[in-house]
Write a protein that holds these residues in place. Structure first.
Motif, mmCIF file in Angstrom:
data_model
loop_
_atom_site.group_PDB
_atom_site.id
_atom_site.type_symbol
_atom_site.label_atom_id
_atom_site.label_comp_id
_atom_site.label_asym_id
_atom_site.label_seq_id
_atom_site.Cartn_x
_atom_site.Cartn_y
_atom_site.Cartn_z
ATOM 1 N N UNK A 13 0.846 -1.188 0.000
ATOM 2 C CA UNK A 13 0.000 0.000 0.000
ATOM 3 C C UNK A 13 0.884 1.240 0.000
ATOM 4 N N UNK A 14 0.649 2.131 -0.938
ATOM 5 C CA UNK A 14 1.444 3.368 -1.015
ATOM 6 C C UNK A 14 0.746 4.437 -0.181
ATOM 7 N N UNK A 15 1.396 4.823 0.901
ATOM 8 C CA UNK A 15 0.774 5.721 1.879
ATOM 9 C C UNK A 15 1.627 6.969 2.045
ATOM 10 N N UNK A 37 0.388 -4.184 7.628
ATOM 11 C CA UNK A 37 1.812 -4.059 7.950
ATOM 12 C C UNK A 37 2.680 -3.759 6.747
ATOM 13 N N UNK A 38 2.274 -4.231 5.552
ATOM 14 C CA UNK A 38 3.074 -3.983 4.362
ATOM 15 C C UNK A 38 2.593 -2.699 3.708
ATOM 16 N N UNK A 39 3.317 -1.631 3.933
ATOM 17 C CA UNK A 39 2.943 -0.343 3.354
ATOM 18 C C UNK A 39 4.203 0.458 3.089
ATOM 19 N N UNK A 40 4.291 1.034 1.896
ATOM 20 C CA UNK A 40 5.396 1.931 1.560
ATOM 21 C C UNK A 40 4.954 3.333 1.934
ATOM 22 N N UNK A 41 5.679 3.955 2.868
ATOM 23 C CA UNK A 41 5.196 5.199 3.456
ATOM 24 C C UNK A 41 6.154 6.343 3.176
ATOM 25 N N UNK A 42 5.583 7.508 2.892
ATOM 26 C CA UNK A 42 6.340 8.752 2.780
ATOM 27 C C UNK A 42 5.763 9.729 3.799
#
Length: 429
Positions: A13-15, A37-42
């Motif tokens: 998930x792009x967050x 738990x699997x999330x690409x975060x900026x």
């Protein structure tokens, strides 16, 4: 479909998160624990969010989570502009507000407003705050800070967390290392002003302050010292350093007591590994021979040679803020200090920028921070306003620029406690 085919893992998930301030970070942390738990975060601050979102293509993020800082009363127009821009960049925009917030948002597709913490993802979306006297409740369990740090709650079968031990000063305080746990924690400001206050508390006690940030050291700037070109020469031939060359690098500030000497950082950016463990041990030995108390201003990283500083220090002052990154780093530093080679290091946590009237949520976060660190907070350093930055810009210690500032008073009292401990140790010796 081939039953033997390897399943394709779903894309993370792009967050994007947007927040500012302690309360906003705590709200954000409470929400993140409920996400996959699997999330690409900026992570963005409120100030940089608008420009960043405008630079992206539509649909760049799967979800954008915005937590305005309620304590600072963030500009509603700025928040509204960020929300509008976020809706162009993501089909799922979530705004996290404190209970009974006065901010209001018109209902719109893809926009969810949640009040808390705690948060409940099944909570019906809201476009306006609760009516006067009405409370929006959620069945989400407490302890979200602990879960965010990766610890299970007792009802999940994890062992109960014991109360953190009360920290205390060690009996000996000849070498003090000041280690930041995150960027901007105020460790250099503490190291400089603590050295000044210890020198002021006992004019007969020689104090040496070493700036070990080889790339962006600011101790000299904080005390209004000119550039010392000899320091770069010393680091370039660090293996040949002796007492004479070390003494040539020591400087005094006219704004600080005469019994305080400073070994500044180089005025050029040097490699972090330009200092070896054996060379640091030599520098520390030379500093000990020229002063009664040595204070190390450590960089915002742990290098190979940091082990020498931690092992030789009588006390390691870990300076942090009350946010998730500091809590995680506190646990990591504790694990490092507890390694066999560093078992004798005395670790003390200092929490900086404590609000004048901490909220119940803030105090709960402090308790969870202490559990993550495995010990109580030794010193709470109050929010000091603009004085520390203004004093540093003018090259003045707080004792000269703002002697009645609350932070200065706390550092002065800490220095007095330390000098009393030093005096008792000297008497026993």
């Amino acid at each position: 479909m081939d039953p033997n085919a390897t399943p394709i893992a779903p894309a993370p998930l792009r967050v994007c998160t947007v927040s500012d301030g302690i309360d906003a970070l705590l709200r954000l942390a409470g929400y993140i624990t409920l996400m996959p738990p699997l999330a690409a975060r900026e992570d963005l601050t409120l100030a940089m969010a608008l420009d960043r979102l405008r630079s992206l293509e539509p649909g760049h993020f799967d979800r954008i989570v915005i937590a305005p800082d309620a304590e600072k009363d963030a500009s509603p127009r700025l928040v509204e502009a960020i929300v509008a821009e976020a809706r162009l960049n993501s089909p799922d925009v979530v705004v996290l507000l404190p209970q009974k917030s006065r901010m209001a948002f018109a209902a719109a597709p893809g926009l969810t407003v949640l009040f808390g913490p705690p948060f409940d993802l099944n909570q019906p979306p809201a476009s306006s705050p609760a009516a006067e006297g009405e409370t929006i409740t959620s069945p989400a369990p407490r302890g979200w800070w602990r879960r965010f740090l990766g610890r299970q709650s007792p009802e999940q079968g994890a062992p109960a967390v014991t109360a953190p031990a009360e920290p205390s000063l060690p009996s000996s305080l000849r070498l003090i290392a000041v280690q930041p746990l995150c960027g901007g924690a105020g460790a250099t400001s503490l190291a400089v002003n603590l050295a000044v206050e210890i020198a002021r508390a006992d004019r007969n006690r020689r104090v040496c302050l070493l700036d070990l940030n080889l790339q962006f050291g600011n101790v000299a700037t904080y005390l209004g010292l000119p550039t010392n070109a000899r320091v770069v020469d010393i680091y370039r031939s660090i293996g040949a350093i002796d007492a004479d060359s070390f003494d040539m690098c020591l400087t005094r500030s006219p704004k600080a007591p005469e019994n305080l000497q400073i070994f500044p950082a180089p005025n050029e950016i040097l490699p972090v590994d330009g200092l070896s463990s054996s060379n640091l041990a030599r520098i520390i030995a030379l500093a000990r021979s020229s002063a009664d108390v040595v204070i190390l201003d450590m960089p915002h990283l742990v290098a190979d040679w940091s082990e020498v500083a931690f092992a030789e220090a009588d006390a390691v002052l870990a300076v942090s803020l009350l946010d998730v990154r500091s809590a995680q780093n506190a646990a990591r530093l504790r694990e490092l200090i507890n390694a066999e080679t560093l078992a004798k290091a005395h670790l003390l946590y200092l929490l900086n920028r404590v609000p004048r009237k901490p909220s119940a949520l803030w105090e709960e976060a402090q308790q969870e921070f202490e559990k993550a660190a495995g010990t109580g907070i030794y010193q709470l350093l109050p929010e000091a306003g603009a004085d520390p930055s203004a004093a540093a810009n003018r090259g003045l210690p707080l004792a000269e620029y703002a002697p009645s500032n609350r932070l200065r008073v706390e550092i002065r009292d800490l220095a007095r406690d330390m000098t009393r401990s030093m005096a008792m140790q000297s008497a026993q010796a």
